[in-house]
Scaffold this motif. Structure first.
Motif, PDB file in Angstrom:
ATOM      1  N   GLY A 204       0.909  -1.176   0.056  1.00  0.00           N
ATOM      2  CA  GLY A 204      -0.214   0.103   0.008  1.00  0.00           C
ATOM      3  C   GLY A 204       0.805   1.228  -0.002  1.00  0.00           C
ATOM      4  N   GLY A 205       2.119   1.148  -0.342  1.00  0.00           N
ATOM      5  CA  GLY A 205       2.796   2.435  -0.384  1.00  0.00           C
ATOM      6  C   GLY A 205       2.937   3.036  -1.800  1.00  0.00           C
ATOM      7  N   THR A 206       3.642   4.105  -1.980  1.00  0.00           N
ATOM      8  CA  THR A 206       3.784   4.514  -3.163  1.00  0.00           C
ATOM      9  C   THR A 206       5.244   4.271  -3.584  1.00  0.00           C
ATOM     10  OG1 THR A 206       4.590   6.875  -2.518  1.00  0.00           O
ATOM     11  CG2 THR A 206       2.082   6.359  -2.835  1.00  0.00           C
ATOM     12  N   VAL A 207       5.486   4.112  -4.885  1.00  0.00           N
ATOM     13  CA  VAL A 207       6.748   3.662  -5.514  1.00  0.00           C
ATOM     14  C   VAL A 207       7.204   4.609  -6.697  1.00  0.00           C
ATOM     15  CG1 VAL A 207       6.032   1.991  -6.673  1.00  0.00           C
ATOM     16  CG2 VAL A 207       8.339   2.045  -5.746  1.00  0.00           C
ATOM     17  N   GLU A 208       8.522   5.017  -6.731  1.00  0.00           N
ATOM     18  CA  GLU A 208       9.044   5.526  -8.131  1.00  0.00           C
ATOM     19  C   GLU A 208      10.383   4.826  -8.440  1.00  0.00           C
ATOM     20  OE1 GLU A 208       7.948   8.195 -10.943  1.00  0.00           O
ATOM     21  OE2 GLU A 208       7.181   8.535  -8.949  1.00  0.00           O
ATOM     22  N   ILE A 209      10.316   4.632  -9.683  1.00  0.00           N
ATOM     23  CA  ILE A 209      11.531   3.773 -10.222  1.00  0.00           C
ATOM     24  C   ILE A 209      12.372   4.799 -10.921  1.00  0.00           C
ATOM     25  CG2 ILE A 209      12.798   2.070 -11.543  1.00  0.00           C
ATOM     26  CD1 ILE A 209      10.595   0.015 -10.827  1.00  0.00           C
ATOM     27  N   VAL A 210      13.685   5.327 -10.590  1.00  0.00           N
ATOM     28  CA  VAL A 210      14.289   6.188 -11.151  1.00  0.00           C
ATOM     29  C   VAL A 210      15.590   5.815 -11.740  1.00  0.00           C
ATOM     30  CG1 VAL A 210      15.292   8.619 -11.034  1.00  0.00           C
ATOM     31  CG2 VAL A 210      13.460   7.938  -9.510  1.00  0.00           C
ATOM     32  N   ASN A 211      15.936   5.817 -12.891  1.00  0.00           N
ATOM     33  CA  ASN A 211      17.158   5.307 -13.550  1.00  0.00           C
ATOM     34  C   ASN A 211      18.075   6.342 -14.023  1.00  0.00           C
ATOM     35  OD1 ASN A 211      18.805   3.281 -14.826  1.00  0.00           O
ATOM     36  ND2 ASN A 211      17.995   3.694 -16.657  1.00  0.00           N
ATOM     37  N   HIS A 212      19.431   6.051 -14.034  1.00  0.00           N
ATOM     38  CA  HIS A 212      20.214   7.069 -14.616  1.00  0.00           C
ATOM     39  C   HIS A 212      21.053   6.065 -15.540  1.00  0.00           C
ATOM     40  CE1 HIS A 212      23.404   9.930 -15.037  1.00  0.00           C
ATOM     41  NE2 HIS A 212      22.968  10.645 -14.278  1.00  0.00           N
TER      42      HIS A 212
END
Lengths: 327, 327
Positions: A204-212
């Motif tokens: 139930g959390g929020t998530v962001e995938i960030v790539n470099h």
DNA sequence: CTGTTAGCGCGTTCAC
DNA sequence: GTGAACGCGCTAACAG
């Protein structure tokens, strides 16, 4: 070899036999041959031997990158163990490129190797074909799954990602991000990111995938922190695709005045040599790279004994979550 | 190969010739052969080729340790460049042990390699003998000196140590120490320590060399800081045998409340990926590991052209002092 | 430019 | 327990 034979007063084939199966020759003859070999400094020509036997005591290893401490551990232990049994390890790097991997597999096959060790399950179609029809056992390492070509030794990166997420959730964090470097090429890092995101969503959390797009470095990390904060100002926890990145995030937080773990919890991956000694110490996931090498050596040596290409077999070497100060 | 020849309607030796010198075959025949090779998926047997030619397109490389980021850079660039010209790089680690190195040299020699690349000038007597009588060029890398076996590509570690000392002295530090890990085995680190001590003595400062028997890690670093402080409480500057150690010293200072660079100036060695991004950023010495690899490739490819074992030649790839926040 | 001829140094039958 | 014969798949002269 004929020089040795002449000096020892036997025929070349006796010397050859002694070299391959010392017990198959009488103790006296064997001792005499050994003495001459030592005195003459005879070194067998492995190419001739390999040609005659249609296989060489070479094990070809392909890693995605030489500059990666994880694989260094595996390769190091693998090489040590195989060398003890007279096998030469040839290492090459595919630089995260399918076509390079294919070229390397072809190059290795032309040495009639005793075994081939690749990283991961993903290969070009032609590579798969070549490996299928290869005359030697093939090991796929650093991943775990149901359908290895022959043998696989590694662990599930999806599960590793999930474990990182569970750890952060257990620490009371809900707004999370996965920061990765070069994930467009590094499939295993991408799998960890996927597992991480799935687990966070379930919790139930929020998530962001960030790539470099560039390789992991402290510099990359600074950029990633900026991006993550821009997208989600209220972020409470991050997992990084490796500890180098984690270290960079730690430094970037110090620079920005973000308290770790108060404002932001961090968990890395890899448990590199410095990870336990940063300030705060870096929580991480330890993958047992050396165990992977040992396990591969064990399995391969067993294969070499029986001389058969092994049945499908996947060994899970697991991982552990190392809980430290940063989370 | 005879299959290919039959399909293409030529003799095996024409196929062989085409493979080795494509321009020595008529364009039409060449194209036909190439087509058949492609269609049949023919892969030459390099062992047979190597046996017949009495040399293989293999370059054997021996590094003291796989787990060392410095050599990873060199090996990586070397491999990339040689692979472009059809040479296979075989890498092995001698684990900082003379006898292992000897065993590896013997193993490599039995492959009739095109060249051998070792690390440093120090070898067991028997290794030197073997290399002297070897039929291929020998490169000694990562050091610089007057009498290489054949070729050498590297830089002077004595000078690197001196440069570190000069840098700290220029920053007004007089009570100095060199902190090293595993220097009983790592001759190059020991040379840097020697150069450092010599230069400090000449500048009228005091100097202490402190060694930790275990490999470099942040943990080792903490121990070294303690030892150095115990011996010389008034210490103003330290050089470390590498950046991993430097990082550890940085952390240990933070923990002990020692201000860097106010109380203590630090300069590392290696310029690893994280070194520019620590807090404060770590001054260091950058050795150009990738250039060493490129230079070796260049020299070897030139040798392979001429086919002769090269005259003594030592290439100095130098280094630069990178002045950052920690000093 | 192409084909012919001899090995390269050893492993692997099989007799002895 | 030991030796003789043969060939692994290719390269390197040379002749054509």
């Amino acid at each position: 070899m004929s020089d040795v034979a002449a000096e020892a007063g036997v025929s070349p084939s006796t010397v050859s036999l002694f070299l391959r199966r010392p017990t198959a020759v009488s103790a006296k003859t064997g001792a005499a041959i050994a003495r001459v070999i030592e005195r003459l400094g005879y070194v067998p020509n492995l190419m001739a031997g390999g040609l005659a036997a249609a296989r060489s005591r070479v094990v070809g290893v392909i890693v995605p990158s030489m500059r990666n401490a994880f694989f260094a551990q595996t390769v190091s232990s693998l090489q040590t163990l195989l060398a003890q049994h007279g096998f030469q390890v040839m290492i090459a790097s595919a630089d995260y490129d399918d076509q390079s991997e294919l070229a390397l597999v072809q190059a290795y096959l032309s040495w009639s190797p005793s075994a081939l060790v690749l990283t991961g399950f993903h290969h070009a179609v032609m590579t798969r074909d070549l490996l299928h029809s290869a005359a030697c056992p093939v090991v796929e390492m650093w991943e775990h799954g149901d359908h290895p070509l022959d043998l696989s030794v590694g662990f599930s990166h999806i599960e590793a990602g999930r474990a990182a997420a569970r750890h952060l959730v257990r620490r009371g964090r809900r707004q999370l991000a996965f920061l990765g470097a070069r994930m467009q090429e590094d499939r295993r890092a991408m799998q960890r990111a996927r597992g991480f995101a799935e687990e966070v969503a379930q919790a139930g959390g929020t998530v962001e995938i960030v790539n470099h797009p560039r390789p992991a470095s402290a510099e990359t990390a600074a950029g990633l922190v900026g991006m993550a904060l821009a997208k989600r100002p209220g972020i409470e926890g991050v997992a990084t695709s490796n500890d180098t990145l984690g270290l960079g995030v730690l430094f970037e937080c110090a620079r920005r005045g973000i308290d770790v773990p108060g404002d932001l919890a961090i968990i890395g991956f890899g448990d590199l040599e410095f990870s336990g000694f940063t300030n705060p110490s870096l929580s991480t996931i330890r993958p047992f790279g050396d165990v992977i090498g040992e396990e591969i050596a064990r399995l391969l040596l067993a294969c070499f004994e029986t001389g058969e290409r092994p049945a499908n077999r996947a060994v899970d070497t697991g991982f552990v979550v190392v809980e430290r100060g940063s989370s």
